[in-house]
Design a protein around this motif. Sequence first.
Motif, mmCIF file in Angstrom:
data_model
loop_
_atom_site.group_PDB
_atom_site.id
_atom_site.type_symbol
_atom_site.label_atom_id
_atom_site.label_comp_id
_atom_site.label_asym_id
_atom_site.label_seq_id
_atom_site.Cartn_x
_atom_site.Cartn_y
_atom_site.Cartn_z
ATOM 1 N N LEU A 79 -1.500 5.390 9.069
ATOM 2 C CA LEU A 79 -0.184 5.766 8.147
ATOM 3 C C LEU A 79 -0.106 6.984 7.512
ATOM 4 N N GLY A 80 -0.972 7.021 6.910
ATOM 5 C CA GLY A 80 -1.088 8.598 6.426
ATOM 6 C C GLY A 80 -1.047 8.495 4.960
ATOM 7 N N ARG A 139 3.782 -2.055 20.823
ATOM 8 C CA ARG A 139 5.890 -2.236 21.279
ATOM 9 C C ARG A 139 5.920 -0.543 21.384
ATOM 10 N N GLY A 140 4.865 0.160 21.459
ATOM 11 C CA GLY A 140 5.021 1.890 21.476
ATOM 12 C C GLY A 140 5.717 2.589 19.759
ATOM 13 N N LEU A 141 5.583 1.291 18.669
ATOM 14 C CA LEU A 141 5.880 2.429 17.814
ATOM 15 C C LEU A 141 4.506 3.247 16.902
ATOM 16 N N ASP A 142 5.685 4.335 16.226
ATOM 17 C CA ASP A 142 3.748 5.206 15.551
ATOM 18 C C ASP A 142 4.463 5.080 14.561
ATOM 19 N N ALA A 143 3.075 5.927 13.801
ATOM 20 C CA ALA A 143 3.482 5.638 12.696
ATOM 21 C C ALA A 143 4.563 5.889 11.520
ATOM 22 N N ALA A 144 5.160 7.135 12.124
ATOM 23 C CA ALA A 144 6.173 7.479 11.232
ATOM 24 C C ALA A 144 7.561 6.131 11.365
ATOM 25 N N SER A 145 7.999 5.501 12.392
ATOM 26 C CA SER A 145 8.403 4.094 12.898
ATOM 27 C C SER A 145 8.369 3.090 12.023
ATOM 28 N N VAL A 146 7.222 2.937 11.530
ATOM 29 C CA VAL A 146 6.033 1.773 10.929
ATOM 30 C C VAL A 146 6.536 2.174 9.347
ATOM 31 N N VAL A 147 6.533 3.561 8.914
ATOM 32 C CA VAL A 147 6.749 3.631 7.875
ATOM 33 C C VAL A 147 8.096 3.860 7.395
ATOM 34 N N ALA A 179 1.127 -1.294 0.148
ATOM 35 C CA ALA A 179 -0.079 0.183 0.756
ATOM 36 C C ALA A 179 0.936 1.282 -0.278
ATOM 37 N N LEU A 180 2.360 1.248 0.556
ATOM 38 C CA LEU A 180 2.638 2.496 0.480
ATOM 39 C C LEU A 180 3.474 2.727 -0.516
ATOM 40 N N LEU A 181 3.890 1.759 -1.147
ATOM 41 C CA LEU A 181 4.961 1.777 -2.191
ATOM 42 C C LEU A 181 3.732 2.622 -3.420
ATOM 43 N N SER A 182 2.414 1.739 -3.164
ATOM 44 C CA SER A 182 1.389 2.078 -4.827
ATOM 45 C C SER A 182 0.807 3.371 -4.298
ATOM 46 N N TRP A 183 0.960 3.877 -3.350
ATOM 47 C CA TRP A 183 0.593 5.407 -2.554
ATOM 48 C C TRP A 183 2.184 6.196 -3.184
ATOM 49 N N ARG A 236 12.600 7.484 11.369
ATOM 50 C CA ARG A 236 11.387 8.149 10.945
ATOM 51 C C ARG A 236 11.090 8.831 10.688
ATOM 52 N N LEU A 237 9.324 8.879 9.246
ATOM 53 C CA LEU A 237 9.581 9.590 8.580
ATOM 54 C C LEU A 237 8.166 9.593 7.924
ATOM 55 N N SER A 238 7.471 10.774 7.810
ATOM 56 C CA SER A 238 6.159 10.255 7.826
ATOM 57 C C SER A 238 6.154 9.845 5.832
ATOM 58 N N ALA A 239 4.787 9.918 5.407
ATOM 59 C CA ALA A 239 5.047 9.373 3.982
ATOM 60 C C ALA A 239 5.160 10.461 3.385
ATOM 61 N N GLU A 240 4.565 11.744 3.311
ATOM 62 C CA GLU A 240 4.772 12.770 3.400
ATOM 63 C C GLU A 240 6.145 12.771 2.501
ATOM 64 N N GLU A 241 7.029 12.398 3.265
ATOM 65 C CA GLU A 241 8.152 13.147 4.170
ATOM 66 C C GLU A 241 9.210 11.957 3.362
ATOM 67 N N LEU A 242 8.791 11.113 2.478
ATOM 68 C CA LEU A 242 9.441 9.593 2.197
ATOM 69 C C LEU A 242 9.430 9.756 0.841
ATOM 70 N N GLN A 243 8.045 10.629 0.136
ATOM 71 C CA GLN A 243 7.380 11.061 -1.283
ATOM 72 C C GLN A 243 8.162 12.315 -1.701
ATOM 73 N N GLN A 244 8.863 12.986 -0.485
ATOM 74 C CA GLN A 244 9.956 14.387 -0.952
ATOM 75 C C GLN A 244 11.309 13.868 -0.896
ATOM 76 N N GLN A 245 11.399 12.542 -1.199
ATOM 77 C CA GLN A 245 13.162 12.056 -0.269
ATOM 78 C C GLN A 245 13.246 11.568 -2.267
ATOM 79 N N TRP A 246 12.588 11.192 -3.034
ATOM 80 C CA TRP A 246 12.636 10.037 -4.125
ATOM 81 C C TRP A 246 11.913 11.131 -5.201
ATOM 82 N N SER A 247 12.673 10.248 -6.438
ATOM 83 C CA SER A 247 11.491 10.731 -7.617
ATOM 84 C C SER A 247 11.041 9.786 -8.255
ATOM 85 N N LEU A 248 10.240 9.145 -9.563
ATOM 86 C CA LEU A 248 10.184 8.253 -9.869
ATOM 87 C C LEU A 248 10.733 7.369 -10.455
ATOM 88 N N GLU A 249 11.848 8.376 -11.213
ATOM 89 C CA GLU A 249 13.502 6.923 -11.779
ATOM 90 C C GLU A 249 13.948 6.612 -10.692
#
Length: 324
Positions: A88-89, A276-284, A47-51, A299-312
């Motif tokens: 998970l955002g 175990r105390g993990l929040d969404a940022a830890s799971v992402v 789901a995360l990668l599809s998003w 630890r990062l949000s889905a939106e922060e992960l998006q900002q770190q990558w280009s499609l290629e």
Amino acid sequence: MRSHPVVLPDHLQQRIAAAAQLRAQGPRGRYAPSPTGPQHLGNLRTALLSWLISRLQGGAWLLRIDDLDTPRNRPGAEAAILADLTWLGLHWDGPPLRQSQRRGLYASVLSSLRRSGGLYPCRCSRRLLADISAPHGAAPVYPGICRGSPPAWGPQQGRLPSWRLALEPGWLTWGEQLGADGRLDAQGQVGDVVLRRADGFLAYHLATAVDDLLLGISDVVRGDDLWAATAPQVAVIERLGGTPPRYWHLPLLHDATGQRLSKRERAAGLEPLRQRGLDAASVVGMLAASLDLVPPGARLSAEELQQQWSLEALRRQLRQAAKT
């Protein structure tokens, strides 16, 4: 292989044309879980990668609930899926779609295929099909035993037939973004696929293909255990005159020793991690790190992960992960 498309009623032709227009306006991805229990970590990584792939293209991301196999559905599972994705955002576009509310579309497609001569009834027993299964663990290919039988669609000895799609000779090909080239021989490696089961349930390949076509889906992201399942879905889409999506088949999630997670481990879902105390940022971060998209422990949000990558760049990294 491009088969001659079947003649469809006007309402289906209009829906296919409208879906093509949607697809032409921009990329469209989807996540399609079944409400059979908690989403395991492999599901959630998909789901995360599809998003992510949809958002990196500036495209829409749809949520479709694959709930046709009603005996396997579990109370509360759909609500839990929506809650997990929201936590998970991973926010989807538009209301969730449910296959159980789209049975009329699938029935119209089946009727059109049947009228065109593209389907035939099959009365092979499970025992017979088991006997003809390919050796050495290879996927079984139905040899067309019932192809030449009279088109008797009614019950015989109290049992209805399954309905198979007669595949034409040639190659079924699709755009594969990560794994092995999308190419299988229709008759030698795929075989005539069941589109309606003998118990009356619509088959996975039919519903998935019809939905991907009619929703204008351009990119399908899923586990590489479904790579071979792409061929029959491509066959259905092309028979209806459509263009298949691009496919991104991700490597399956493995444990720290490199072993594929057991059903028990995969079925645990998010709840043990929350305990175990993990929040969404830890799971992402954990899910992204499993494909080397971020360092372990990030630890990062889905939106922060998006900002770190280009499609290629993401495509190159996922291709590398698929090879290891």
